[in-house]
Design an enzyme around this catalytic site. Sequence first.
Site, PDB file in Angstrom:
ATOM      1  N   GLU A 129       0.835  -1.198   0.000  1.00  0.00           N
ATOM      2  CA  GLU A 129       0.000   0.000   0.000  1.00  0.00           C
ATOM      3  C   GLU A 129       0.877   1.259   0.000  1.00  0.00           C
ATOM      4  O   GLU A 129       0.649   2.206  -0.756  1.00  0.00           O
ATOM      5  CB  GLU A 129      -0.907   0.031   1.239  1.00  0.00           C
ATOM      6  CG  GLU A 129      -1.912  -1.106   1.311  1.00  0.00           C
ATOM      7  CD  GLU A 129      -1.368  -2.347   2.040  1.00  0.00           C
ATOM      8  OE1 GLU A 129      -0.152  -2.639   1.890  1.00  0.00           O
ATOM      9  OE2 GLU A 129      -2.140  -3.017   2.719  1.00  0.00           O
ATOM     10  N   LEU A 175      20.514 -28.522  -6.204  1.00  0.00           N
ATOM     11  CA  LEU A 175      19.276 -28.074  -5.561  1.00  0.00           C
ATOM     12  C   LEU A 175      19.345 -26.615  -5.104  1.00  0.00           C
ATOM     13  O   LEU A 175      18.739 -26.247  -4.095  1.00  0.00           O
ATOM     14  CB  LEU A 175      18.907 -28.982  -4.372  1.00  0.00           C
ATOM     15  CG  LEU A 175      18.681 -30.460  -4.687  1.00  0.00           C
ATOM     16  CD1 LEU A 175      18.329 -31.231  -3.421  1.00  0.00           C
ATOM     17  CD2 LEU A 175      17.570 -30.634  -5.725  1.00  0.00           C
ATOM     18  N   SER A 234       5.402 -40.576  -4.433  1.00  0.00           N
ATOM     19  CA  SER A 234       4.267 -41.452  -4.160  1.00  0.00           C
ATOM     20  C   SER A 234       4.076 -41.650  -2.662  1.00  0.00           C
ATOM     21  O   SER A 234       2.943 -41.683  -2.175  1.00  0.00           O
ATOM     22  CB  SER A 234       4.477 -42.806  -4.829  1.00  0.00           C
ATOM     23  OG  SER A 234       4.564 -42.613  -6.212  1.00  0.00           O
TER      24      SER A 234
END
Length: 385
Positions: free
Chosen positions: A77, A228, A325
């Site tokens: 803002e 990574l 999974s």
Amino acid sequence: MDTPHSTPSSAPPQQWTPVDASELTGRERELLDRAVHIGRRGWGRVHPNPLVGCVLEKDGRVIGEGWHREFGGAHAEVDALVSAAGGPKGATAYVSLEPCNHFGKTPPCTHALREAGVSRVVFGAPDPGELSGGGARALESAGILVTGPVHSLYEARAENPTLFPRVNDRPWVELKLALSLDGGIAEAPERRTALSGAEALAEVHRFRAGFDAILVGARTARIDDPLLTARGEVLPRVPPRRVVVDGRGSLPPESRMLDEGDGEVHVLTTLASTDEWREEIAAHGAMVDVIEGTEGRVDLGVALRGLRMEGVSRLLCEGGGVLASALLDAGLVDRLHLLLAPRFLGPELVPAFPGIHPRPGDGWRPTREPTQLGADLWISLDRAD
Ligand SMILES: NC(=O)c1ccc[n+]([C@@H]2O[C@H](COP(=O)([O-])OP(=O)(O)OC[C@H]3O[C@@H](n4cnc5c(N)ncnc54)[C@H](OP(=O)(O)O)[C@@H]3O)[C@@H](O)[C@H]2O)c1
């Protein structure tokens, strides 16, 4: 934490009733969407604080825009108010998150909007923070017309999931896999396979910058030997930790991530690994945590709760399929990112989701529109419950 918007203390799930869609014109909705869109520019720089954008409109013209750029810096803002051409008096502010109402590192945005003479505020998501919330009421008390929340919990979560988590005792977990048309993640076991194109890879690096930790399974760490790290166009404010789930202790001590790249390395193992291996890995500077497990498989729930306690609130798992999974089966994935490559891998492929046991009612819904990145398609889905 320096907070524009403090962490919610209440237990999720949070619910609220968005304002009636008919209260907003198409143009108003567009400006709020724009505020959401520009808020995303803070990706990787404001975390763990939320992405917030703000658009100021006066007499039918956009006179200013702003976003939360840096952790601890000006809120959206205020960033928009200082940019307002011709001054913000009498403007409407479209803000993706309810303006904050407390003194953190910066004064309350409710004060800034009131002092600037803004006459109306339209906001997307409510601020669930115990300290920072209540901005809408404060604005109304100051005679400012307020419309919001406009967004549903689902829309709010798409932008700022850690502000609206599904559960509090583990990180918000996202799972990303590059996938072939026949549902594979590699051409064959033990074969490193480049599935995604350059644009998609660049986006993956940019994307990593918004997470506290990147997680992979032991076989991915062994076969791909990934770093990574976030090496994209956004330099993460804090380099994400690199985490390997390696119950039996098979990560080679010469793995690149142990000696290269920014971001602490955590190796999560069980008593099925040897003392010698753990010592050797730790000697390379990694944090080695022995946690519960069965038959050399780390208990993923325990692992995630431990990471949460160490300050990981948003985690990205990058595979492989066995770990993906296991996480899905345990109901531990909140958001899926499938990077669909336009090719088939054939009969030897490594499956993306081996041995999944879907439960009745398991469902996923699009987080946002899919994105085309070169020849690849990035599809994001949120758990539907
Ligand atoms: N396309 C992509 O996005 C992508 C991403 C990542 C990897 N890959 C490819 O996928 C292949 C490797 O994937 P993968 O599915 O074979 O293996 P993975 O998911 O990377 O690793 C699974 C291994 O993690 C260890 N582990 C420990 N605790 C576990 C737990 N609770 N649940 C599951 N695993 C646990 C086990 O290691 P041990 O068996 O050693 O005990 C398990 O075999 C590689 O070819 C790699 O190149 C592709």
